[in-house]
Design an enzyme around this catalytic site. Structure first.
Site, PDB file in Angstrom:
ATOM      1  N   LYS A   1      -5.145  -0.185   3.246  1.00 40.46           N
ATOM      2  CA  LYS A   1      -4.880  -1.633   3.215  1.00 40.46           C
ATOM      3  C   LYS A   1      -5.855  -2.379   4.116  1.00 40.46           C
ATOM      4  O   LYS A   1      -6.243  -3.499   3.811  1.00 40.46           O
ATOM      5  CB  LYS A   1      -3.436  -1.944   3.638  1.00 40.46           C
TER       6      LYS A   1
ATOM      7  N   LYS B   1      -3.478   6.426  -8.357  1.00 40.10           N
ATOM      8  CA  LYS B   1      -2.103   6.054  -8.726  1.00 40.10           C
ATOM      9  C   LYS B   1      -2.053   4.642  -9.304  1.00 40.10           C
ATOM     10  O   LYS B   1      -2.878   3.794  -8.957  1.00 40.10           O
ATOM     11  CB  LYS B   1      -1.148   6.192  -7.522  1.00 40.10           C
TER      12      LYS B   1
ATOM     13  N   LYS C   1       0.520  -1.923  -7.991  1.00 44.16           N
ATOM     14  CA  LYS C   1       0.826  -3.338  -8.252  1.00 44.16           C
ATOM     15  C   LYS C   1      -0.389  -4.222  -8.073  1.00 44.16           C
ATOM     16  O   LYS C   1      -0.508  -5.261  -8.685  1.00 44.16           O
ATOM     17  CB  LYS C   1       1.815  -3.816  -7.198  1.00 44.16           C
TER      18      LYS C   1
HETATM   19  P1  ATP Z   1       0.803  -1.945  -3.640  1.00 44.88           P
HETATM   20  O1  ATP Z   1      -0.137  -1.697  -4.777  1.00 44.88           O
HETATM   21  O2  ATP Z   1       1.015  -3.402  -3.346  1.00 44.88           O
HETATM   22  O3  ATP Z   1       0.506  -1.106  -2.443  1.00 44.88           O
HETATM   23  P2  ATP Z   1       2.715  -0.221  -4.882  1.00 44.88           P
HETATM   24  O4  ATP Z   1       2.640  -0.404  -6.347  1.00 44.88           O
HETATM   25  O5  ATP Z   1       2.074   0.980  -4.298  1.00 44.88           O
HETATM   26  O6  ATP Z   1       2.231  -1.523  -4.133  1.00 44.88           O
HETATM   27  P3  ATP Z   1       5.103  -0.146  -3.229  1.00 44.88           P
HETATM   28  O7  ATP Z   1       5.858  -1.401  -3.011  1.00 44.88           O
HETATM   29  O8  ATP Z   1       4.215   0.321  -2.125  1.00 44.88           O
HETATM   30  O9  ATP Z   1       4.254  -0.241  -4.553  1.00 44.88           O
HETATM   31  O10 ATP Z   1       6.096   1.021  -3.629  1.00 44.88           O
HETATM   32  C1  ATP Z   1       7.447   0.897  -3.962  1.00 44.88           C
HETATM   33  C2  ATP Z   1       7.990   2.271  -4.349  1.00 44.88           C
HETATM   34  O11 ATP Z   1       7.383   2.712  -5.570  1.00 44.88           O
HETATM   35  C3  ATP Z   1       7.697   3.372  -3.327  1.00 44.88           C
HETATM   36  O12 ATP Z   1       8.788   4.263  -3.277  1.00 44.88           O
HETATM   37  C4  ATP Z   1       6.495   4.057  -3.896  1.00 44.88           C
HETATM   38  O13 ATP Z   1       6.375   5.390  -3.455  1.00 44.88           O
HETATM   39  C5  ATP Z   1       6.763   3.980  -5.392  1.00 44.88           C
HETATM   40  N1  ATP Z   1       5.521   3.974  -6.175  1.00 44.88           N
HETATM   41  C6  ATP Z   1       4.519   3.072  -6.104  1.00 44.88           C
HETATM   42  N2  ATP Z   1       3.544   3.362  -6.987  1.00 44.88           N
HETATM   43  C7  ATP Z   1       3.925   4.499  -7.623  1.00 44.88           C
HETATM   44  C8  ATP Z   1       3.333   5.305  -8.659  1.00 44.88           C
HETATM   45  N3  ATP Z   1       2.163   5.009  -9.200  1.00 44.88           N
HETATM   46  N4  ATP Z   1       4.020   6.385  -9.081  1.00 44.88           N
HETATM   47  C9  ATP Z   1       5.222   6.696  -8.554  1.00 44.88           C
HETATM   48  N5  ATP Z   1       5.832   5.993  -7.584  1.00 44.88           N
HETATM   49  C10 ATP Z   1       5.211   4.900  -7.115  1.00 44.88           C
END
Ligand code: ATP
Ligand code: LTN
Length: 334
Positions: A115, A197, A200
């Protein structure tokens, strides 16, 4: 443990609309625990401001996320669904735990490294101590398990280290939590770069399925998903794109990998991608419909926000008072 019952905590940031990764990796698993555990599902709006947010937009997204928890199947009568900022014990415990966390530990956090590389103009200390606030979230509720995706495992490990350190000094104050990873879907991959991965905040809109995407958009994104040129539907490490699509299809339909490979043994990638898209559209439709229905039920949602914050506050304050006493803060005069 809380009042003799096993306890569970998890949360998500209200930074953007949820993705298929968030749903398959985390939210989907949450609905299985309500009978066996005292459960707390938090909209972690305090974590969200570690990157700059538009205030009106953050408020709107936080409410949408809370509503989506319910639309995805969490019964708010049985699960405590609330906003982190409504329970001040999160911030208070976080401060205390900061004094039991080493900079060397925080320096190792990969999410901080990622980040801060992404937001070079705003590497604030909240981003740095983010895992400590997360530890406070989890430890306030004496959580036994924390269901999350793989990327959050490191944060659960540091939470355990902080809790063990505290317990060693002051006796058995905190339950030591375990991460809970679903058997499938703990790491859903980007549709455009299947080695990464799904996230968002990906700049390429085609890489991510959002839970509120309409059916045409979902199908289009799956049709454009990056795969290899081999054209056989088989789940192997050498074919990360197809492997990931098979996993998504299995979760959406409840079929096994073997059943899926058999079903598409004579099909090409085009047909398979369409089938994956359609399975995801069908899986998301009831959630989307319920979300739109609940959005209009203002008083009902407001009642949940109020009632559940009171419940969370009750348990959180209980742990906080115990901790304050242990570290030597003066008792309150009543
Ligand atoms: P950002 O891209 O803003 O970092 P993010 O999509 O990684 O956000 P988070 O809010 O950090 O999402 O994660 C919320 C939950 O979803 C956490 O438990 C995280 O481990 C899970 N998660 C996020 N992305 C994935 C993915 N690609 N596959 C499985 N689980 C996920
Ligand atoms: N950092 C988590 C969100 C989060 C969380 C928590 C998850 C904040 N506090 C406590 C589990 C338990 C993320 O998904 N980005």
């Amino acid at each position: 443990m809380l009042d003799g019952k096993k306890s569970l905590f998890s949360g998500m940031q209200a930074t953007n609309t949820l993705t298929l990764g968030n749903y398959m990796g985390a939210l989907r698993n949450w609905v299985d625990f309500e009978d066996e555990y005292e459960t707390f599902y938090c909209v972690v709006d305090m974590h969200s401001i570690t990157v700059r947010q538009d205030p009106a937009e953050l408020r709107r997204r936080a409410r949408a996320l809370l509503t989506l928890y319910i639309a995805a199947g969490l019964n708010p009568e049985k699960n405590c669904i609330y906003y982190q900022s409504h329970v001040s014990a999160h911030a208070e415990l976080s401060w205390i735990l900061n004094c039991f966390t080493y900079m060397g530990e925080l320096n190792r956090m990969t999410q901080f490294k990622d980040k801060s590389a992404k937001h070079t103009d705003n590497i604030n200390s909240g981003l740095y101590t983010y895992p400590v606030l997360m530890a406070a979230d989890i430890l306030l509720f004496q959580s036994d398990i924390v269901p999350v995706g793989v990327d959050q495992k490191q944060h659960i490990e540091i939470t355990r280290d902080i809790a063990e350190r505290f317990n060693t000094i002051y006796g058995d104050v905190f339950t030591i939590p375990e991460p809970y990873l679903g058997k499938q879907g703990a790491k859903i991959m980007s549709l455009q770069e299947p080695e990464k991965k799904m996230s968002k905040s990906d700049e390429n809109a085609n890489a991510t399925i959002f839970l509120m995407d309409d059916p045409d958009t979902i199908i289009r994104k799956f049709k454009r998903a990056v795969t290899d040129s081999d054209n056989t539907i088989r789940s192997t490490e050498e074919k990360p794109g197809i492997k990931s699509l098979i996993e998504i299809y299995c979760i959406a339909t409840g079929k096994t990998i073997a059943e899926t490979e058999k079903e598409f043994s004579s099909a090409g990638y085009g047909d398979f991608k369409l089938a994956v898209g359609e399975s995801v559209v069908s899986m998301l439709k009831p959630i989307q419909d319920e979300f739109h229905r609940l959005e209009k039920e203002k008083d009902y949602i407001d009642g949940i926000i109020k009632g559940n914050a009171e419940k969370a506050n009750y348990y959180a304050t209980k742990t906080l008072r115990k901790v304050q006493k242990k570290v030597g803060f003066p008792e309150r005069i009543r």
